[in-house]
Every structure is written in C-alpha cells, then in structure tokens.
Design a protein around this motif. Structure first.
Motif, short mmCIF file in Angstrom:
data_model
loop_
_atom_site.label_atom_id
_atom_site.label_comp_id
_atom_site.label_asym_id
_atom_site.label_seq_id
_atom_site.Cartn_x
_atom_site.Cartn_y
_atom_site.Cartn_z
N ALA B 4 0.85 -1.19 0.00
CA ALA B 4 0.00 0.00 0.00
C ALA B 4 0.88 1.24 0.00
N VAL B 5 0.44 2.26 -0.74
CA VAL B 5 1.15 3.54 -0.73
C VAL B 5 0.24 4.55 -0.04
N ALA B 6 0.71 5.12 1.06
CA ALA B 6 -0.08 6.09 1.82
C ALA B 6 0.76 7.34 2.04
N SER B 7 0.16 8.37 2.66
CA SER B 7 0.93 9.61 2.76
C SER B 7 0.62 10.49 3.96
N GLY B 8 -0.60 10.44 4.46
CA GLY B 8 -0.97 11.47 5.43
C GLY B 8 -1.38 12.71 4.67
N LYS B 9 -0.43 13.61 4.46
CA LYS B 9 -0.71 14.84 3.71
C LYS B 9 -0.99 14.49 2.24
N GLY B 10 -1.88 15.26 1.62
CA GLY B 10 -2.11 15.10 0.19
C GLY B 10 -1.03 15.82 -0.59
N GLY B 11 -0.88 15.44 -1.84
CA GLY B 11 0.04 16.15 -2.72
C GLY B 11 1.51 15.85 -2.51
N THR B 12 1.81 14.72 -1.84
CA THR B 12 3.22 14.41 -1.59
C THR B 12 3.78 13.44 -2.63
N GLY B 13 2.95 13.01 -3.59
CA GLY B 13 3.45 12.12 -4.64
C GLY B 13 3.01 10.67 -4.46
N LYS B 14 1.94 10.49 -3.69
CA LYS B 14 1.46 9.14 -3.41
C LYS B 14 1.01 8.40 -4.67
N GLY B 170 -4.75 11.27 4.36
CA GLY B 170 -5.30 11.34 5.71
C GLY B 170 -5.00 10.07 6.47
N ASN B 171 -5.60 9.93 7.66
CA ASN B 171 -5.36 8.71 8.44
C ASN B 171 -6.62 8.27 9.18
N SER B 172 -7.79 8.56 8.57
CA SER B 172 -9.04 8.18 9.23
C SER B 172 -9.62 6.92 8.58
N CYS B 173 -10.94 6.71 8.72
CA CYS B 173 -11.58 5.47 8.28
C CYS B 173 -11.20 5.03 6.85
N VAL B 186 4.22 1.74 2.00
CA VAL B 186 5.21 2.73 1.58
C VAL B 186 4.60 4.10 1.81
N LEU B 187 5.32 4.96 2.54
CA LEU B 187 4.78 6.29 2.82
C LEU B 187 5.47 7.32 1.94
N ASP B 198 2.10 15.61 9.15
CA ASP B 198 1.07 14.64 8.76
C ASP B 198 1.64 13.23 8.61
N LEU B 199 2.91 13.15 8.21
CA LEU B 199 3.57 11.84 8.16
C LEU B 199 3.58 11.22 9.57
#
Lengths: 120, 284
Positions: B4-14, B170-173, B186-187, B198-199
């Motif tokens: 899975a590729v995640a990021s927290g903040k949007g726009g980081t290149g996920k 984000g990191n919710s539901c 992968v973050l 946000d990371l």
C-alpha cells in the motif's frame, strides 16, 4: 412562540453565530415571559456527521417555534421543517438585534436551504 | 503480496509513487494489479490511461419507511448513531446519505415499517494497460462515505498476485479500510513542516495497527534535513529518495508514467522493490 437564535455567547448582546448545526450556543427567548435560556450546542458542534439533524432535535427539545440563524443547509432545513419549526436565514448582528427585527416583523421565514451541506 | 502507498498529507506524490511502483514491476515482466482506493479522487487512471473493461455499481443498504405501518415510536431514531433518522414525535425523517448501513433501525422497529433498499454511492471500474491491471473505485459526487467502495475494490484482490494499492490521504476510516490485510506500507513523504507533521500522524496509526512500513522521501534536495532528521529520530527507514527534479514534475504534469518518460528512474523503483521485499514479512 419561543425564538431560537444561534449565538457565539450566552447573552442578548452576543454576536449571532452564522452556522446552525455547529453553532456554539442556542439562545432561546420567550417573548411572552421575556425569559432567556442559553444552551451549549456541544453535541452538534462536536458531531462527526449529522450536526444539523442533532441541532434540529435540540431546537425542538427547547421548544423553539422559529430559528434565526445565518445559514441553514439542506439536512437541517428538512429536519426543522419536518418538526414544524420555521427558519429565518441570512440574519446577522447581535442576538438582541435579531430578536427585535423578528418581533418587528422585519424577518420572513426561508422557503429553502440557503447553502449546501458542510459549507463551513 | 499487497503493497500500500499512503501519505498522510495530500500532494506528496502518493499516486505517482503507486503508479510507478506498479509500472516498474510490469516493465520488469511481473503481473501486477494496481488498486486505486483513493475513491474520492481516483487519479491513477490519469497516468495509466487504461481501457475500462468492466464497471460495477456499489450500493449501501439504507432504510425506507412504510408510513402506513409506522407507529411513530421513534425507536429507529434513538438507535441511529449516525443521525440518519430524525424524530420529532411524528413520522421519522430519513437522511440516507448519512446512513452507514448497519441495519439497526430495521431490527428495533416493532412494526416492520422499515425495509432495506440499495443506495448507489459509487462504482468500481476495471481495466488494464499492458501487464498492469487497474481496479479503481469512484465515489459519486455529493456522496459522503467512501469505505464501502474501498471494501469493494479490496474484494478484487487475487491471491498470489502482486498488488500495489493507492490509499486515500489522511489517516481516518478510509485509510484504515484500505490497509486491511496489506503486507507493507510505503509512505510518500515530502520534506516540508506540514508534510512531516502529517507523516507523523500516519506513522502513529501504522504502529497501532502493527503494519511494517518505510518512507520514500520525495522532492529530495542536497540540504534536506527536516524529514531525514524526523526519520532518524523515529527509527523509520528511508527506502528511496526521489530528487527534486523539474523533469519529473514536467512528466507528471503531462500525465506520463515516470519510468517510461525517464527510463533512468526504472532502476530507482527496482531498488525500491528490493527494499520492500527485504522488509515485507510475506516476501514475494
């Protein structure tokens, strides 16, 4: 008929809160007895969803016949309408000014919601 | 294996990272499925430009009221955690967009006045580009709830096949729904204060879930300290560094797959795969 004003404080001189569902305080004024009741809208303000509906339920529990507020979204509007509570949107200034304007017949109920949901 | 590729903040290149992880695997001859779980904004297809072969609607069960049977008791409204049913002493008002489909209202209704219907909230589309297959969920405009669509995308995982999963920000539901059963995360992280903050939230979430993860440092610069220092302090592995390179930004803004437009990046992504395989418990 009790008048509910969404407010940022607990007195008649508080500013009107432009939000309905997530307003800080519900101020309920009874023009017959001149009694003022201030209720913290904690549940609506903190709701992850359905704030407008919770706020409408609180308004009904407080016995409001009319709500004076800044903006009212579609869910709040439908819930208040189902409960038979009139809504006046687009109101600004202090709670006292809003109540005076309403009692002077200067404010008329809205026929429809004036914003989309989640507007602020 | 599911990465899975995640990021927290949007726009980081996920999304860029997910697309190029999948395409680099496809280019080196592996069958791979890219699952776009960012259903509020599924953007993998902008780069992949696949032929969509199948579309299936996603429904959630919501109540309908038979007013003739309703005795106006309000039990349905009281059990609803999500305020999808308002009750003012008369017939209840239903707000299906707020319904999470738990069915509680139908269970407590003493007269059977509530029954179930399907409310369409989105679609799942499937297509392919060469050896890379794409499954993407798409939430309909105005619908507030994405996890049911994410679960439908996740239901299309095939055993034994390599999957790359583009998570919602984000990191919710929605993120938690996306991460169920993945092998490695992968973050995608950017070296800004907001990015590091946000990371940190996602790192906390992943530690609670107990998933292995590592960071890809995007838009890296020679004087980068902020994110590197955070990772050192937190004991988080940096798996790869993508340089802050104008050619990468230009290829991205043209909707190009980076490992195709800039073939020298293929090696960066193959090294990233090696780093992932070394850390993912399932291997593969």
């Amino acid at each position: 008929m009790k008048i509910l004003v969404t407010a940022k404080g607990k007195t008649m001189d508080a500013q009107l809160d432009p939000r309905f569902g997530r307003a800080e305080v519900f101020l309920v004024y009874d023009p017959d007895t001149r009694a003022l009741e201030a209720v913290d809208n904690e549940a609506g303000r903190g709701a992850s969803q359905g704030a407008g509906i919770m706020a409408a339920e609180l308004a009904v529990r407080l016995g409001a016949g009319v709500v004076l507020t800044g903006h009212c979204g579609p869910n709040s509007f439908r819930a208040l309408k189902a409960a038979g509570v009139a809504v006046v949107s687009g109101v600004t200034g202090t709670v006292r000014e809003a109540v005076d304007a309403y009692l002077a017949g200067k404010l008329s109920p809205a026929a429809a919601p004036d914003v989309q949901g989640h507007w602020a | 294996m599911i990465v899975a590729v995640a990021s927290g903040k949007g726009g980081t290149g996920k999304t860029t990272l997910a697309v190029n992880l999948a395409m680099s695997a496809a280019r080196s001859g592996r069958a791979v499925r890219l699952l776009d779980c960012d259903v509020e904004e599924p953007n993998c297809a902008l780069y992949l430009r696949p032929e969509i072969a199948r579309t299936a609607p996603v429904h959630v069960p919501v109540p309908v009221l038979d007013e003739a049977l309703c005795q106006e008791c309000g039990a349905c409204s009281r059990i609803c955690e999500f305020h999808a049913i308002a009750y003012f002493g008369h017939k209840p008002s239903l707000f299906p967009d707020l319904c999470h489909g738990c069915g509680g209202c139908m269970l407590v209704c003493p007269t059977g006045a509530l029954s179930e219907r399907g409310l369409e909230i989105g679609v799942v589309e499937e297509g392919a580009r060469g050896a890379c297959e794409l499954v993407q969920g798409r939430l309909l405009v105005g619908k507030p709830m994405s996890p049911p669509i994410i679960r439908e995308v996740r239901a299309r995982v095939r055993p034994g096949v390599l999957h790359v999963l583009d998570c919602p920000p984000g990191n919710s539901c929605p993120l938690v729904a996306s991460l169920r059963g993945v092998d490695f995360v992968v973050l995608a992280a950017e070296p800004t204060r907001f990015g590091v903050h946000d990371l940190g939230l996602v790192v906390e979430t992943l530690r609670q879930i107990g998933l292995p993860f590592g960071v890809v440092l995007n838009r890296d610069a020679p004087d980068e300290r902020l994110l590197t220092e955070y990772c050192r302090r937190e004991g988080v592995d940096i798996l790869a560094r993508i340089p802050d390179d104008r050619r990468i930004a230009e290829a991205g803004s043209r909707g190009e797959v980076l490992v195709e437009a800039l073939p020298e990046l293929q090696q960066v992504f193959e090294d990233l795969w090696t780093a992932i395989r070394a850390r993912a418990p399932a291997g593969g």
